[in-house]
Design an enzyme around this catalytic site. Structure first.
Site, PDB file in Angstrom:
ATOM      1  N   PHE A 149      74.808 -62.481  89.979  1.00 47.88           N
ATOM      2  CA  PHE A 149      76.202 -62.239  90.351  1.00 47.88           C
ATOM      3  C   PHE A 149      76.465 -60.740  90.263  1.00 47.88           C
ATOM      4  O   PHE A 149      76.402 -60.145  89.181  1.00 47.88           O
ATOM      5  CB  PHE A 149      77.210 -62.985  89.478  1.00 47.88           C
ATOM      6  CG  PHE A 149      78.621 -62.709  89.931  1.00 47.88           C
ATOM      7  CD1 PHE A 149      79.172 -63.425  90.983  1.00 47.88           C
ATOM      8  CD2 PHE A 149      79.365 -61.684  89.372  1.00 47.88           C
ATOM      9  CE1 PHE A 149      80.457 -63.135  91.459  1.00 47.88           C
ATOM     10  CE2 PHE A 149      80.643 -61.387  89.847  1.00 47.88           C
ATOM     11  CZ  PHE A 149      81.193 -62.121  90.877  1.00 47.88           C
ATOM     12  N   ASP A 236      72.732 -53.699  86.318  1.00 52.67           N
ATOM     13  CA  ASP A 236      74.144 -54.033  86.463  1.00 52.67           C
ATOM     14  C   ASP A 236      74.650 -54.497  85.092  1.00 52.67           C
ATOM     15  O   ASP A 236      74.468 -55.648  84.709  1.00 52.67           O
ATOM     16  CB  ASP A 236      74.333 -55.122  87.522  1.00 52.67           C
ATOM     17  CG  ASP A 236      75.807 -55.525  87.679  1.00 52.67           C
ATOM     18  OD1 ASP A 236      76.639 -55.117  86.842  1.00 52.67           O
ATOM     19  OD2 ASP A 236      76.120 -56.259  88.635  1.00 52.67           O
ATOM     20  N   LYS A 276      84.421 -53.280  84.281  1.00 48.98           N
ATOM     21  CA  LYS A 276      85.123 -54.123  83.313  1.00 48.98           C
ATOM     22  C   LYS A 276      85.569 -53.372  82.056  1.00 48.98           C
ATOM     23  O   LYS A 276      86.556 -52.660  82.095  1.00 48.98           O
ATOM     24  CB  LYS A 276      84.285 -55.359  83.000  1.00 48.98           C
ATOM     25  CG  LYS A 276      84.142 -56.261  84.231  1.00 48.98           C
ATOM     26  CD  LYS A 276      83.657 -57.659  83.948  1.00 48.98           C
ATOM     27  CE  LYS A 276      83.789 -58.534  85.198  1.00 48.98           C
ATOM     28  NZ  LYS A 276      82.564 -59.014  85.754  1.00 48.98           N
TER      29      LYS A 276
HETATM   30  C1  LIG Z   1      82.308 -58.914  87.263  1.00 52.28           C
HETATM   31  C2  LIG Z   1      80.974 -58.442  87.706  1.00 52.28           C
HETATM   32  C3  LIG Z   1      80.803 -57.660  88.866  1.00 52.28           C
HETATM   33  C4  LIG Z   1      81.930 -57.380  89.822  1.00 52.28           C
HETATM   34  O1  LIG Z   1      82.983 -56.705  89.255  1.00 52.28           O
HETATM   35  P1  LIG Z   1      84.434 -56.702  89.982  1.00 52.28           P
HETATM   36  O2  LIG Z   1      85.226 -55.717  89.189  1.00 52.28           O
HETATM   37  O3  LIG Z   1      84.946 -58.102  89.867  1.00 52.28           O
HETATM   38  O4  LIG Z   1      84.212 -56.312  91.387  1.00 52.28           O
HETATM   39  C5  LIG Z   1      79.545 -57.176  89.154  1.00 52.28           C
HETATM   40  N1  LIG Z   1      78.496 -57.448  88.364  1.00 52.28           N
HETATM   41  C6  LIG Z   1      78.612 -58.210  87.251  1.00 52.28           C
HETATM   42  C7  LIG Z   1      77.407 -58.456  86.415  1.00 52.28           C
HETATM   43  C8  LIG Z   1      79.846 -58.734  86.888  1.00 52.28           C
HETATM   44  O5  LIG Z   1      79.956 -59.507  85.812  1.00 52.28           O
END
Ligand SMILES: *Cc1c(COP(=O)(O)O)cnc(C)c1O
Length: 427
Positions: A149, A236, A276
């Site tokens: 994700f 990520d 985040k």
């Molecule tokens: C939440 C998330 C995203 C995307 O972030 P948004 O601010 O919702 O666009 C990308 N990678 C990971 C691992 C995430 O948990």
């Protein structure tokens, strides 16, 4: 309160009805309408208090409405909010110096959302591949993992294997190769057999997929393989970063914790993606960090964002990162994560509804004894809500348990009591 399902107040019903009528139906929220938050707690419109065990998907690691972060935001919001990057501002450079020192990289590229930061990392990786590695134009391939994700943009869903994220959104962006997660042999095989590999994009723990924690040496081996094949290792850490997993980064040894990271060597990404909790969940802030050899391929006009690096974001992110260090949130997450998983395993030993407990730090999940298509995990979350704890199922039968990192041991014990009591009603 009776243990039967909570009846929503007419106030809640009315607000939910508005969202249903006037908002796109791109989410399926748990039926609870929140109006206030402080630390580990949120309150609904009827004044009922809950533990927040989602933390806005790990954005609110520092706790709701942290006074230091809100203070920084209000102060900056009253002074200067947006200049665009057409001009310099007095906050951005200060933040860029702070965040690069904090995580140990030469440079940062500021964006707003996690998905934008992932897009930025992919573009950066491709450009590096063409201009530094020497891959022929349009031939670059980036390796990704199954069940990843990384967000919701067209390119990102192009390499998702979540059907609901992809169906009827094609045609998709080319140039991605998918391999199983936590499978070092698969990574090695693709790197050996395929020309023009630019990089490998990976989540250190797959959060959305249900908090899959890979083998202890997976990330280190993956990084070493990437280095061997001159491919960029892209982490990520939008969800796993900023102390969530008991370290500043899930890939990291360079955290601030006193005890160091003697039992886990640092796996430094070539490109680090954050979002985040880099703002404590008060403002959309994301960041891509890399060293000069990589970041310097980006020249004026080649990438950007009107809001990326704005003065409010810069001030907020510094405050949010200071809180992580000042309040020892990495150590707290590590210590309380052990206690939470122990408590959950104890419950699992008494209640067969929990088939598995997994996680790291305060990023955890329980797997419920039902199929992915069952409503049972959803019903359990409704019951948690009735007893004052908010969590949400991910991928059907997994419930993520990820409170703000400012939670205390006493509060964790109280939450374990809520979880056990709620689950006992399903036996
Ligand atoms: C939440 C998330 C995203 C995307 O972030 P948004 O601010 O919702 O666009 C990308 N990678 C990971 C691992 C995430 O948990």
């Amino acid at each position: 309160m009776t243990p039967t399902e909570q009846i929503l107040s007419s106030k809640s019903e009315a607000l939910i009805a508005k969202e249903n009528q006037y908002g796109a139906h791109n989410y399926h929220p748990l039926p609870v309408v929140l109006e206030r938050g402080e630390g580990v707690y949120v309150w609904d419109v009827d004044g009922k208090k809950y533990y927040d065990f989602l933390s806005a998907y790990s954005a609110v690691n520092q706790g709701h409405c942290h006074p230091k972060i809100i203070g920084a935001m209000v102060k900056q919001a009253q002074t200067l909010t947006l200049t665009s990057r057409a001009f310099y501002n007095d906050q951005l450079g200060v933040y860029e110096e702070y965040v690069t020192n904090y995580f140990g990289f030469d440079k940062v590229l500021p964006m707003n959302t996690g998905a934008e930061a992932v897009e930025t990392a992919l573009k950066l990786c491709r450009k590096w591949a063409y201009e530094v590695k020497g891959i022929p134009e349009n031939e670059a391939q980036i390796i990704v993992c199954e069940n990843n994700f990384h967000g919701r943009t067209t390119t990102i869903i192009s390499f998702s294997n979540d059907e609901s994220a992809r169906k009827s959104f094609g045609p998709f962006t080319a140039g991605f190769i998918k391999i199983p997660y936590d499978d070092i042999e698969a990574l090695s095989a693709v790197l050996k057999s395929t020309k023009n590999i630019a990089g490998f994009l990976v989540e250190p723990i797959q959060g959305e997929a249900g908090v899959y924690v890979p083998a202890d040496d997976y990330l280190a081996k993956a990084k070493a393989l990437c280095a061997e094949h001159n491919a960029l290792f892209i982490a990520d850490e939008v969800q796993t970063g900023i102390a969530r997993t008991g370290r500043l980064l899930a890939t990291c040894g360079n955290c601030s914790c006193e005890k160091g990271c003697e039992n886990k060597p640092e796996v430094k990404p070539d490109i680090l993606i954050l979002g985040k909790a880099i703002s404590g969940g008060v403002y959309p802030v994301s960041a891509v960090l890399a060293n000069n050899e990589i970041m310097n391929v980006i020249k004026p006009g080649q990438h950007g964002s009107t809001f990326g690096g704005n003065p409010v974001a810069a001030a907020v992110a510094i405050a949010a990162l200071e809180v992580v260090k000042d309040e020892n949130l990495a150590q707290n997450a590590e210590r309380l994560g052990v206690i939470l998983r122990k408590g959950l395993n104890d419950i699992a030993s008494r209640n067969p509804l929990i088939t598995l407990v997994r996680g790291k730090g305060l990023l955890n999940a329980i797997v419920i004894n039902c199929g992915e298509d069952s409503d049972l995990a959803w019903d359990i979350c409704l019951k948690f809500r009735d007893y004052g704890l908010l969590a949400k199922p991910t991928h059907g039968n997994k419930i993520r348990l990820a409170p703000p990192l400012v939670i205390t041991e006493t509060q964790i014990q109280e939450c374990l009591g809520i979880i056990e009591k709620a689950l006992s009603e399903f036996e």
